[in-house]
Design an enzyme around this catalytic site. Structure first.
Site, mmCIF file in Angstrom:
data_model
loop_
_atom_site.group_PDB
_atom_site.id
_atom_site.type_symbol
_atom_site.label_atom_id
_atom_site.label_comp_id
_atom_site.label_asym_id
_atom_site.label_seq_id
_atom_site.Cartn_x
_atom_site.Cartn_y
_atom_site.Cartn_z
ATOM 1 N N HIS A 76 0.835 -1.206 0.000
ATOM 2 C CA HIS A 76 0.000 0.000 0.000
ATOM 3 C C HIS A 76 0.870 1.257 0.000
ATOM 4 O O HIS A 76 1.934 1.283 0.613
ATOM 5 C CB HIS A 76 -0.911 0.005 1.228
ATOM 6 C CG HIS A 76 -2.063 -0.950 1.116
ATOM 7 N ND1 HIS A 76 -1.887 -2.317 1.128
ATOM 8 C CD2 HIS A 76 -3.393 -0.739 0.950
ATOM 9 C CE1 HIS A 76 -3.073 -2.904 0.993
ATOM 10 N NE2 HIS A 76 -3.994 -1.981 0.884
ATOM 11 N N PRO A 77 0.380 2.306 -0.648
ATOM 12 C CA PRO A 77 1.115 3.574 -0.651
ATOM 13 C C PRO A 77 0.885 4.337 0.648
ATOM 14 O O PRO A 77 -0.066 4.056 1.382
ATOM 15 C CB PRO A 77 0.453 4.325 -1.816
ATOM 16 C CG PRO A 77 -0.982 3.872 -1.764
ATOM 17 C CD PRO A 77 -0.895 2.392 -1.385
ATOM 18 N N SER B 217 -6.573 4.022 -5.518
ATOM 19 C CA SER B 217 -5.993 4.759 -4.387
ATOM 20 C C SER B 217 -6.128 6.263 -4.583
ATOM 21 O O SER B 217 -6.421 6.998 -3.634
ATOM 22 C CB SER B 217 -4.505 4.419 -4.221
ATOM 23 O OG SER B 217 -4.326 3.262 -3.443
ATOM 24 N N GLU C 95 -8.420 7.919 -6.215
ATOM 25 C CA GLU C 95 -9.798 8.337 -5.966
ATOM 26 C C GLU C 95 -10.109 8.334 -4.469
ATOM 27 O O GLU C 95 -10.789 9.237 -3.959
ATOM 28 C CB GLU C 95 -10.766 7.417 -6.718
ATOM 29 C CG GLU C 95 -10.694 7.616 -8.221
ATOM 30 C CD GLU C 95 -11.539 6.596 -8.999
ATOM 31 O OE1 GLU C 95 -11.484 6.643 -10.237
ATOM 32 O OE2 GLU C 95 -12.226 5.771 -8.367
ATOM 33 N N GLN D 83 -7.937 8.581 -1.897
ATOM 34 C CA GLN D 83 -7.178 9.597 -1.152
ATOM 35 C C GLN D 83 -7.699 11.009 -1.432
ATOM 36 O O GLN D 83 -7.818 11.828 -0.520
ATOM 37 C CB GLN D 83 -5.684 9.488 -1.484
ATOM 38 C CG GLN D 83 -5.048 8.200 -0.973
ATOM 39 C CD GLN D 83 -3.548 8.339 -0.705
ATOM 40 O OE1 GLN D 83 -3.032 9.435 -0.498
ATOM 41 N NE2 GLN D 83 -2.850 7.219 -0.700
ATOM 42 N N PHE E 264 0.866 3.334 7.271
ATOM 43 C CA PHE E 264 -0.448 3.573 7.881
ATOM 44 C C PHE E 264 -1.533 3.407 6.820
ATOM 45 O O PHE E 264 -1.483 4.042 5.776
ATOM 46 C CB PHE E 264 -0.495 4.987 8.454
ATOM 47 C CG PHE E 264 -1.853 5.373 8.973
ATOM 48 C CD1 PHE E 264 -2.345 4.822 10.148
ATOM 49 C CD2 PHE E 264 -2.645 6.295 8.290
ATOM 50 C CE1 PHE E 264 -3.597 5.175 10.633
ATOM 51 C CE2 PHE E 264 -3.901 6.646 8.772
ATOM 52 C CZ PHE E 264 -4.376 6.094 9.940
ATOM 53 N N ILE F 28 -5.767 3.243 6.154
ATOM 54 C CA ILE F 28 -7.117 3.496 6.658
ATOM 55 C C ILE F 28 -8.045 3.523 5.454
ATOM 56 O O ILE F 28 -7.629 3.910 4.356
ATOM 57 C CB ILE F 28 -7.176 4.832 7.449
ATOM 58 C CG1 ILE F 28 -8.539 5.008 8.133
ATOM 59 C CG2 ILE F 28 -6.847 6.014 6.564
ATOM 60 C CD1 ILE F 28 -8.562 6.158 9.165
ATOM 61 N N CYS F 29 -9.260 3.049 5.649
ATOM 62 C CA CYS F 29 -10.238 3.076 4.556
ATOM 63 C C CYS F 29 -10.677 4.529 4.358
ATOM 64 O O CYS F 29 -11.556 5.026 5.064
ATOM 65 C CB CYS F 29 -11.421 2.173 4.880
ATOM 66 S SG CYS F 29 -12.664 2.167 3.568
#
Lengths: 174, 174
Positions: free
Chosen positions: A67-68, A84, A86, A88, A119, A121-122
């Site tokens: 994950h970034p 990702s 969209e 973020q 880190f 998070i949705c």
């Protein structure tokens, strides 16, 4: 796309269409194809969750490391996956003040230094304030607790990405 | 790059540099980072092999399904990863006669229909004649035998990709 269509897909189409429901982990989608046909959306989602749960701890950490960063160099450099980006931008990660951006960068680095994964998070279920608060709070967790928490976030992201592609007749809310 | 350098890499650099030693499976590279430091090249290679071996059969098939067809549409369309393109062109897959290309396409389709994953061979250790012969022969294997064989080919490809990136002081030949 309904489940009958999903169940009829050759593996190449299945992976092309659904291969990024877990970020940069097409192997997971490609693996669960072995378990088709799926009775419904929930069964497909469960197959993905169970595959992740069955990975060794290093494998779960491997998923996380694919994950970034939130509001990181991939967002700034335009190298996020479409999904990702969209997520973020939807949570305002591209609209941080200079002070917020500095704080996120610092906390992300602290978090990665402590845990050895980013880190997660949705973002679709969060806003900027929530992201910043969670990032600050979760970095104090114990490693095993935080790894499990991050995996739960991966599963929430996965569910929403799946729902954007496959009709969920049950329309379960998170 | 020597092993001391590899062992000192943060996970992001480790995955960026070594993430495609198993085609489109950065999760594997990202997972083995948990096991650093590696004593030597062989230990790093073994960690990757052991991770693959510990996957459920569906996961091994998932690894296989992340691979492109040999002389398939990704080669023709220019959408192979850099590593795959170099390997496939090195084995002459971009220089098939029209008759050879038709035959490979037909055999690839038969193979995928039978096994549910693509034909994989370490192209750097093969030439055109070997590829064509192996494709024709291996499609008759039993499923479990062929899956294990394909995983062995993935490991050969992985070793050569690793050797292109990390100095192998033992310089083992396959």
């Amino acid at each position: 796309m309904d489940m009958a269509t999903v169940n009829a897909l050759p593996y190449e189409d299945f992976v092309n269409l659904l291969g990024n429901v877990v970020e940069k982990c097409p192997i997971i989608t490609a693996a669960v194809w072995s378990g088709r046909p799926f009775l419904n959306f929930a069964a497909l989602e469960a197959a993905i969750s169970e595959f992740i749960d069955a990975l060794p701890e290093s494998g779960k950490e491997g998923v996380l490391r694919c994950h970034p960063d939130l509001a990181g160099r991939d967002l700034r450099g335009g190298t996020l996956t479409r999904e990702s980006r969209e997520e973020q931008t939807g949570a305002g990660m591209d609209a941080l003040t200079s002070a917020e951006a500095s704080r996120v960068t610092r906390l992300n680095e602290e978090y990665k230094e402590r845990f050895g994964f980013p880190f997660i998070i949705c973002a679709r279920l969060s806003d900027k304030a929530t992201v910043l608060r969670q990032l600050s709070e979760r970095r104090r967790n114990e490693r095993a607790v935080e790894r499990a928490r991050a995996v739960e976030e991966v599963k929430k992201i996965c569910r929403l990405r799946l729902q954007a592609l496959v009709r969920d007749d049950a329309q379960n809310k998170l």
